[in-house]
Design a protein around this motif. Sequence first.
Motif, PDB file in Angstrom:
ATOM      1  N   MET A 144      -9.123  -0.725   3.344  1.00  0.00           N
ATOM      2  CA  MET A 144      -9.642  -1.781   3.032  1.00  0.00           C
ATOM      3  C   MET A 144     -11.423  -1.923   3.129  1.00  0.00           C
ATOM      4  O   MET A 144     -11.260  -1.716   4.478  1.00  0.00           O
ATOM      5  CB  MET A 144      -8.211  -3.051   4.401  1.00  0.00           C
ATOM      6  N   MET A 145     -11.890  -2.118   3.109  1.00  0.00           N
ATOM      7  CA  MET A 145     -13.247  -2.176   3.349  1.00  0.00           C
ATOM      8  C   MET A 145     -13.314  -3.913   1.984  1.00  0.00           C
ATOM      9  O   MET A 145     -13.312  -3.657   1.504  1.00  0.00           O
ATOM     10  CB  MET A 145     -14.411  -1.387   2.502  1.00  0.00           C
ATOM     11  N   PRO A 146     -15.164  -4.194   3.236  1.00  0.00           N
ATOM     12  CA  PRO A 146     -15.533  -5.433   2.152  1.00  0.00           C
ATOM     13  C   PRO A 146     -15.931  -4.992   0.960  1.00  0.00           C
ATOM     14  O   PRO A 146     -16.702  -3.786   0.808  1.00  0.00           O
ATOM     15  CB  PRO A 146     -16.061  -6.476   3.272  1.00  0.00           C
ATOM     16  N   THR A 149      -4.167   2.225   7.377  1.00  0.00           N
ATOM     17  CA  THR A 149      -3.614   1.420   8.610  1.00  0.00           C
ATOM     18  C   THR A 149      -2.270   0.536   8.110  1.00  0.00           C
ATOM     19  O   THR A 149      -1.521   0.340   8.836  1.00  0.00           O
ATOM     20  CB  THR A 149      -4.462  -0.028   9.512  1.00  0.00           C
ATOM     21  N   SER A 150      -2.480   0.139   6.805  1.00  0.00           N
ATOM     22  CA  SER A 150      -0.853  -0.828   6.628  1.00  0.00           C
ATOM     23  C   SER A 150      -0.262   0.709   5.892  1.00  0.00           C
ATOM     24  O   SER A 150       0.234   1.559   6.278  1.00  0.00           O
ATOM     25  CB  SER A 150      -1.431  -0.879   4.843  1.00  0.00           C
ATOM     26  N   LEU A 151       1.315  -0.518   6.336  1.00  0.00           N
ATOM     27  CA  LEU A 151       2.805   0.622   7.020  1.00  0.00           C
ATOM     28  C   LEU A 151       3.425  -0.359   5.020  1.00  0.00           C
ATOM     29  O   LEU A 151       4.779  -0.075   5.482  1.00  0.00           O
ATOM     30  CB  LEU A 151       3.439  -0.158   7.739  1.00  0.00           C
ATOM     31  N   ASN A 152       2.585  -0.782   4.960  1.00  0.00           N
ATOM     32  CA  ASN A 152       3.485  -1.921   2.829  1.00  0.00           C
ATOM     33  C   ASN A 152       3.050  -0.656   2.488  1.00  0.00           C
ATOM     34  O   ASN A 152       2.507  -0.297   1.814  1.00  0.00           O
ATOM     35  CB  ASN A 152       1.799  -2.663   2.697  1.00  0.00           C
ATOM     36  N   ARG A 158       1.721   2.024  -5.145  1.00  0.00           N
ATOM     37  CA  ARG A 158       0.435   1.823  -6.027  1.00  0.00           C
ATOM     38  C   ARG A 158      -1.108   3.002  -5.130  1.00  0.00           C
ATOM     39  O   ARG A 158      -0.904   3.178  -6.522  1.00  0.00           O
ATOM     40  CB  ARG A 158       0.436   0.771  -5.624  1.00  0.00           C
ATOM     41  N   ILE A 159      -0.969   3.389  -4.117  1.00  0.00           N
ATOM     42  CA  ILE A 159      -2.319   3.853  -4.339  1.00  0.00           C
ATOM     43  C   ILE A 159      -2.748   5.568  -4.651  1.00  0.00           C
ATOM     44  O   ILE A 159      -3.378   6.036  -4.744  1.00  0.00           O
ATOM     45  CB  ILE A 159      -2.998   4.080  -2.797  1.00  0.00           C
ATOM     46  N   LEU A 192      -4.863  12.394  -3.978  1.00  0.00           N
ATOM     47  CA  LEU A 192      -4.446  13.553  -3.114  1.00  0.00           C
ATOM     48  C   LEU A 192      -3.022  13.268  -2.969  1.00  0.00           C
ATOM     49  O   LEU A 192      -1.811  13.878  -3.255  1.00  0.00           O
ATOM     50  CB  LEU A 192      -5.294  14.663  -2.595  1.00  0.00           C
ATOM     51  N   LYS A 193      -3.173  12.206  -2.068  1.00  0.00           N
ATOM     52  CA  LYS A 193      -1.967  12.556  -0.569  1.00  0.00           C
ATOM     53  C   LYS A 193      -2.665  11.065   0.262  1.00  0.00           C
ATOM     54  O   LYS A 193      -3.826  10.900   0.064  1.00  0.00           O
ATOM     55  CB  LYS A 193      -2.020  13.490   0.225  1.00  0.00           C
ATOM     56  N   VAL A 194      -1.892  10.380   0.405  1.00  0.00           N
ATOM     57  CA  VAL A 194      -2.124   9.171   1.606  1.00  0.00           C
ATOM     58  C   VAL A 194      -1.889   9.547   2.921  1.00  0.00           C
ATOM     59  O   VAL A 194      -1.462  10.404   3.025  1.00  0.00           O
ATOM     60  CB  VAL A 194      -1.183   7.714   1.529  1.00  0.00           C
ATOM     61  N   LEU A 195      -3.321   9.011   3.784  1.00  0.00           N
ATOM     62  CA  LEU A 195      -3.128   9.424   4.830  1.00  0.00           C
ATOM     63  C   LEU A 195      -3.145   8.093   5.685  1.00  0.00           C
ATOM     64  O   LEU A 195      -3.831   6.971   5.648  1.00  0.00           O
ATOM     65  CB  LEU A 195      -4.268  10.491   5.893  1.00  0.00           C
ATOM     66  N   GLN A 196      -2.178   7.824   6.972  1.00  0.00           N
ATOM     67  CA  GLN A 196      -1.958   6.795   7.865  1.00  0.00           C
ATOM     68  C   GLN A 196      -3.221   6.944   9.057  1.00  0.00           C
ATOM     69  O   GLN A 196      -2.422   7.981   9.799  1.00  0.00           O
ATOM     70  CB  GLN A 196      -0.749   6.362   8.293  1.00  0.00           C
ATOM     71  N   LYS A 197      -4.224   5.910   9.311  1.00  0.00           N
ATOM     72  CA  LYS A 197      -4.793   6.564  10.846  1.00  0.00           C
ATOM     73  C   LYS A 197      -4.172   5.656  11.244  1.00  0.00           C
ATOM     74  O   LYS A 197      -2.826   4.830  11.194  1.00  0.00           O
ATOM     75  CB  LYS A 197      -5.230   4.881  10.348  1.00  0.00           C
ATOM     76  N   PRO A 198      -4.074   6.311  12.719  1.00  0.00           N
ATOM     77  CA  PRO A 198      -5.040   7.059  13.003  1.00  0.00           C
ATOM     78  C   PRO A 198      -4.148   9.482  12.576  1.00  0.00           C
ATOM     79  O   PRO A 198      -3.294   8.952  12.658  1.00  0.00           O
ATOM     80  CB  PRO A 198      -5.011   7.801  14.889  1.00  0.00           C
TER      81      PRO A 198
END
Length: 130
Positions: free
Chosen positions: A61-63, A92-95, A101-102, A109-115
């Motif tokens: 999520m960036m402008p 940071t999304s929990l969707n 989709r990503i 390679l892999k999606v990481l959740q912040k933090p």
Amino acid sequence: MIPLSFIIVDDRELDCFIAEKLIEKADKNSLVKCFYEANSCLEYIKNNEVSTETIILLDIMMPVMTGFDFLEVFERLEWEKKKWYKIVPITTSLNKSEIQRISTYPSVLKVLQKPYSVDALKHIIELATS
């Protein structure tokens, strides 16, 4: 052994700083480059030759250009430009549907959740180099 490289793409300076510190702790030999806009990172990739494995930590999520937009353009690059890169979207999304989709992009390679933690980055490094 050639050091691993990281590119951080995040519109928040604090998040870039934190990511740099976590990368230093996960692998002190890594080279790190930071971009605050996804467009700038794409221009860097298009105009520079790399010959080392590079992990892109990509904020979703960036402008201006989102992580999804970045991936759409990145996937259309020629193989010679993108073969050294592994993309790790950061969210940071929990969707669950957004995360799923990503994950469908071939370069992801892999999606990481912040933090995320040093251990999570060590796991990413293992995945990228194995």
